[in-house]
Design a protein around this motif. Structure first.
Motif, PDB file in Angstrom:
ATOM      1  N   TRP A 222     -42.321 -22.113 -69.580  1.00 20.17           N
ATOM      2  CA  TRP A 222     -42.970 -22.186 -68.274  1.00 20.17           C
ATOM      3  C   TRP A 222     -43.051 -20.808 -67.621  1.00 20.17           C
ATOM      4  O   TRP A 222     -44.043 -20.471 -66.979  1.00 20.17           O
ATOM      5  CB  TRP A 222     -42.224 -23.157 -67.377  1.00 20.17           C
ATOM      6  CG  TRP A 222     -42.900 -23.380 -66.054  1.00 20.17           C
ATOM      7  CD1 TRP A 222     -42.752 -22.651 -64.915  1.00 20.17           C
ATOM      8  CD2 TRP A 222     -43.860 -24.390 -65.756  1.00 20.17           C
ATOM      9  NE1 TRP A 222     -43.549 -23.147 -63.917  1.00 20.17           N
ATOM     10  CE2 TRP A 222     -44.244 -24.214 -64.401  1.00 20.17           C
ATOM     11  CE3 TRP A 222     -44.413 -25.440 -66.485  1.00 20.17           C
ATOM     12  CZ2 TRP A 222     -45.161 -25.054 -63.772  1.00 20.17           C
ATOM     13  CZ3 TRP A 222     -45.335 -26.260 -65.863  1.00 20.17           C
ATOM     14  CH2 TRP A 222     -45.697 -26.064 -64.527  1.00 20.17           C
ATOM     15  N   ASN A 223     -42.016 -20.009 -67.785  1.00 23.83           N
ATOM     16  CA  ASN A 223     -41.967 -18.696 -67.142  1.00 23.83           C
ATOM     17  C   ASN A 223     -42.577 -17.579 -67.992  1.00 23.83           C
ATOM     18  O   ASN A 223     -42.656 -16.438 -67.526  1.00 23.83           O
ATOM     19  CB  ASN A 223     -40.517 -18.326 -66.806  1.00 23.83           C
ATOM     20  CG  ASN A 223     -39.922 -19.224 -65.745  1.00 23.83           C
ATOM     21  OD1 ASN A 223     -40.628 -19.680 -64.849  1.00 23.83           O
ATOM     22  ND2 ASN A 223     -38.633 -19.494 -65.843  1.00 23.83           N
ATOM     23  N   GLN A 241     -48.324 -18.262 -65.025  1.00 26.61           N
ATOM     24  CA  GLN A 241     -47.639 -17.057 -64.571  1.00 26.61           C
ATOM     25  C   GLN A 241     -48.554 -15.841 -64.620  1.00 26.61           C
ATOM     26  O   GLN A 241     -48.526 -14.992 -63.712  1.00 26.61           O
ATOM     27  CB  GLN A 241     -46.398 -16.802 -65.441  1.00 26.61           C
ATOM     28  CG  GLN A 241     -45.438 -17.972 -65.538  1.00 26.61           C
ATOM     29  CD  GLN A 241     -44.844 -18.354 -64.210  1.00 26.61           C
ATOM     30  OE1 GLN A 241     -44.821 -17.564 -63.278  1.00 26.61           O
ATOM     31  NE2 GLN A 241     -44.367 -19.580 -64.093  1.00 26.61           N
ATOM     32  N   THR A 282     -42.303 -22.375 -59.468  1.00 27.28           N
ATOM     33  CA  THR A 282     -40.967 -22.863 -59.810  1.00 27.28           C
ATOM     34  C   THR A 282     -40.732 -24.342 -59.519  1.00 27.28           C
ATOM     35  O   THR A 282     -39.939 -24.975 -60.224  1.00 27.28           O
ATOM     36  CB  THR A 282     -39.894 -22.056 -59.056  1.00 27.28           C
ATOM     37  OG1 THR A 282     -40.136 -22.144 -57.650  1.00 27.28           O
ATOM     38  CG2 THR A 282     -39.913 -20.604 -59.483  1.00 27.28           C
TER      39      THR A 282
END
Length: 307
Positions: A222-223, A241, A282
């Motif tokens: 995800w990051n 991102q 987040t």
């Protein structure tokens, strides 16, 4: 009788003293826990209220516990970009597929490394550990991915970097300490091979480590933005991102190149969007944690207690 009474009084006094000391200790533990909880949660809470506050109030230190000058301009400006939805879609796909591939690869490798009868197990362990400290570097990796025809494709985000030696070591430790070897001997008597034993016996008993590795890999996916920055050129493949990064850079450039009132408005939105971007990036992945919390709590104790 008098001696017995004195002895009983002493025991009662010791019990009261022990209870008193236990109460004091509990109060101290809960007090320190509450302090640390506030220290950990307040930065996230500040980001939330700052994303709804006037940037000038945030910059002057007026925002502490509640938003000042409530506004949704940061979120409105952020979601005005259509490519943010494509970034969300891509990141969700990368996270789901990448997590599935990562868990399958790492769990399978960890099980193999946990078997004492694996030929060359020590040599393979050393080989894996070496890769944690040394690698070919960015340019050879880029050339390899290009030659494998993965460059600028969906699969470059989920396949080449799916193996994690650290995750393999953690899962191997779990299998060695939590799965009794007697189960394998019983399975052999029933004519069960390694593959069937792994699928039918080991995996159902390994929900904790699967949940832990799944969470770690999902958060990493995800990051992730660096791999997309290097190996993706098509904007329709950009993860969230990277999309958010480009939006922030574009807004900051516009605010720095402009002049007068327009530049001040652009700067205000750029400062406000910094907090909005953190929330947008987040919150979705944080919503996953409550569903696997019980398994995660078990997994963090892997290898801590041996029978």
């Amino acid at each position: 009788m008098g001696t017995i009474a004195v002895s009983d009084n002493r025991k009662a006094s010791n019990v009261r003293n022990n209870r008193s000391s236990d109460t004091v200790m509990e109060v101290m533990v809960y007090t320190f826990a509450a302090i640390f909880l506030v220290i950990l949660i307040y930065p996230l809470y500040f980001i939330v209220i700052a994303s709804f506050s006037d940037p000038s109030a945030v910059g002057s230190g007026q925002v502490n516990l509640v938003p000042k000058g409530f506004t949704l301009d940061g979120y409105k400006e952020l979601f005005r970009h259509d490519n943010i939805w494509a970034g969300y879609r891509n990141t969700i796909f990368y996270t789901i597929v990448g997590t599935a591939i990562g868990v399958i690869v790492n769990i399978s490798a960890a099980y193999a490394m946990s078997r004492k009868e694996l030929v060359g197990r020590n040599g393979l362990s050393i080989f894996f550990i070496i890769t944690m400290f040394f690698n070919g570097g960015l340019i050879p990796t880029f050339m390899t991915i290009r030659d494998l025809h993965l460059y600028n494709t969906f699969w470059v985000m989920v396949v080449p970097f799916s193996v994690s030696v650290y995750n393999i070591i953690v899962a191997r430790t779990f299998f060695q300490t939590s799965i009794p070897n007697d189960l394998w001997e019983a399975a052999q008597l029933d004519g069960c091979g390694h593959i069937r034993y792994f699928i039918r016996v080991v995996l159902p008993l390994s929900k904790a480590i699967v949940a832990v590795l799944g969470l770690w890999i999902a958060v990493s996916q995800w990051n992730s933005y660096f791999n997309a920055l290097i190996y993706l050129k098509k904007q329709n493949l950009y993860p969230l991102q990277l999309v958010l990064r480009n939006i922030l850079i574009t807004n900051q450039m516009q605010s720095s190149l402009g002049s007068g009132e327009a530049a001040q408005i652009a700067m205000r939105l750029a400062n406000l969007m910094r907090y909005s971007v953190i929330i947008v990036a987040t919150v979705p992945i944080m919503c996953v944690y409550p569903f696997i919390q019980k398994y995660f709590n078990q997994g963090v104790m892997i290898g801590a207690v041996k029978e």
